[in-house]
Design an enzyme around this catalytic site. Structure first.
Site, PDB file in Angstrom:
ATOM      1  CG  ASP A  46      -0.255  -0.255   2.490  1.00 15.07           C
ATOM      2  OD1 ASP A  46       1.045  -0.268   2.521  1.00 15.07           O
ATOM      3  OD2 ASP A  46      -0.852  -0.072   3.586  1.00 15.07           O
ATOM      4  CB  SER A  47       4.489   1.600  -0.008  1.00 17.03           C
ATOM      5  OG  SER A  47       4.768   0.584  -0.750  1.00 17.03           O
ATOM      6  CG  ASP A  85       0.350  -4.151   1.877  1.00 18.03           C
ATOM      7  OD1 ASP A  85       0.042  -4.855   2.900  1.00 18.03           O
ATOM      8  OD2 ASP A  85       1.108  -3.316   2.013  1.00 18.03           O
ATOM      9  CE  LYS A 115       3.107  -6.126   3.596  1.00 18.54           C
ATOM     10  NZ  LYS A 115       2.342  -5.010   4.545  1.00 18.54           N
ATOM     11  CD  GLU A 117       0.302  -2.005   8.057  1.00 20.03           C
ATOM     12  OE1 GLU A 117      -0.113  -1.264   8.978  1.00 20.03           O
ATOM     13  OE2 GLU A 117       0.978  -1.305   7.206  1.00 20.03           O
ATOM     14  CD  GLU A 184       7.805  -0.882   7.976  1.00 21.04           C
ATOM     15  OE1 GLU A 184       6.797  -1.488   7.637  1.00 21.04           O
ATOM     16  OE2 GLU A 184       8.005   0.203   7.734  1.00 21.04           O
TER      17      GLU A 184
HETATM   18  O1  KIV Z   1       3.297  -1.304   1.434  1.00 23.66           O
HETATM   19  C1  KIV Z   1       4.778  -1.651   1.635  1.00 23.66           C
HETATM   20  O2  KIV Z   1       5.339  -1.374   0.811  1.00 23.66           O
HETATM   21  C2  KIV Z   1       5.020  -2.468   2.951  1.00 23.66           C
HETATM   22  C3  KIV Z   1       6.480  -2.781   3.052  1.00 23.66           C
HETATM   23  C4  KIV Z   1       7.214  -1.459   3.669  1.00 23.66           C
HETATM   24  C5  KIV Z   1       6.771  -3.818   3.870  1.00 23.66           C
HETATM   25  O3  KIV Z   1       4.250  -2.738   3.643  1.00 23.66           O
END
Ligand code: KIV
Length: 277
Positions: A46-47, A85, A115, A117, A184
């Site tokens: 989600d970055s 994500d 993924k 969190e 992280e």
């Molecule tokens: O969204 C992302 O890029 C991440 C990584 C920093 C692990 O969750």
């Protein structure tokens, strides 16, 4: 059709101490390059909201955005194992909604896993997803979606209480059935203890060398993201300056009448034009 890497490959890599290389990718061309470089796992993080859409944080990223980027990464890769994500508020409300949303990442985004969190607080959701047949990668330590609650983008687990919290989160996520775990921004020593204790692979980002694998944001590796550079980032190519140099040359050649040259132009028989005059 080439076969993608799967969960068994990562179990074997952990057992045989073979390190896992993971990179983020958000588009087909990025996926092609990251996979071509040998990354076994691609994370559609989600970055994407920050590095591709110019958002100030990851909170504004929607499921629709993630599906679009996951699908592009899927089309641009053949062999890498893809992780999509789950964006903020796509899994917090209840487990049914989490399953439906994760299912869309797999069905429409064509990723092989999701993924999410969180540690102990997300155990029931991880269990529900795994029961539904959706492979889940956990993510503990610094969790950017809840960074406001964590008091900012800070290293997690430095003091006794913090270390216990991260350790217990990691154990809980693994116990719930996650196939791998992102650590992280945790001290390298703590990451080592967690990695040794778990039978699933740990993937570190700012978590030292003892993790089973490493992940970095592609834009950080290639120096494409100017906003800020965390301590754990290593730049492997000066992407911004190389691209800037190329684009500046293009603009200058246009202005100076040097582009397009003859070899970039199409020819025709000039007599055709006589009929136009
Ligand atoms: O969204 C992302 O890029 C991440 C990584 C920093 C692990 O969750």
């Amino acid at each position: 059709m080439t076969c993608r890497l799967g969960l068994n490959d990562f179990r074997r890599m952990k057992t045989e101490n073979e390190r896992i290389a993971m990179l983020t990718a958000y588009t087909a061309w990025q996926a092609r390059l990251a996979e071509g470089a040998g990354a076994e796992m691609l994370l559609v993080g989600d970055s994407v909201g920050m590095v591709e859409h110019g958002l100030p944080d990851t909170l504004g990223v929607t499921l629709e955005m993630m599906i679009l980027h996951c699908a592009a990464v899927s089309r641009g890769s053949e062999k890498a194992f893809l992780v999509g994500d789950m964006p903020f508020m796509s899994y917090e409300v209840d487990d049914r909604e989490a399953i439906r949303n994760a299912g869309r990442l797999l069905q429409e985004g064509r990723v092989q896993s999701v993924k999410l969190e969180g540690g102990i607080s997300r155990v029931e959701t991880i269990r529900a997803l795994v029961r539904a047949g959706i492979p889940v990668m956990g993510h503990v330590g610094l969790t950017p979606q809840t960074s406001i609650a964590l008091g900012g983008f800070k290293v997690q687990g430095k003091d006794r209480a913090g270390a216990r919290r991260v350790f217990e989160d990691a154990m809980a996520v693994a116990e719930a059935g996650a196939f791998a775990l992102v650590l992280e921004c945790v001290p390298a020593l703590l990451a080592k203890v967690i990695t040794e204790r778990l039978s699933i692979p740990t993937i570190g980002i700012g978590a030292g060398l003892s993790c089973d694998g490493q992940v970095l944001v592609l834009h950080d590796v290639l120096d494409f993201y100017g906003a800020f550079r965390p301590k754990f980032v290593k730049v492997y190519a000066e992407g911004s300056s190389t691209i800037n140099e190329g684009l500046t040359r293009y603009v200058n050649e246009v202005k100076m009448g040097l582009f397009p040259a003859e070899e970039h132009s199409f020819k025709m028989d000039p007599s055709v034009l006589e009929e136009l005059e």
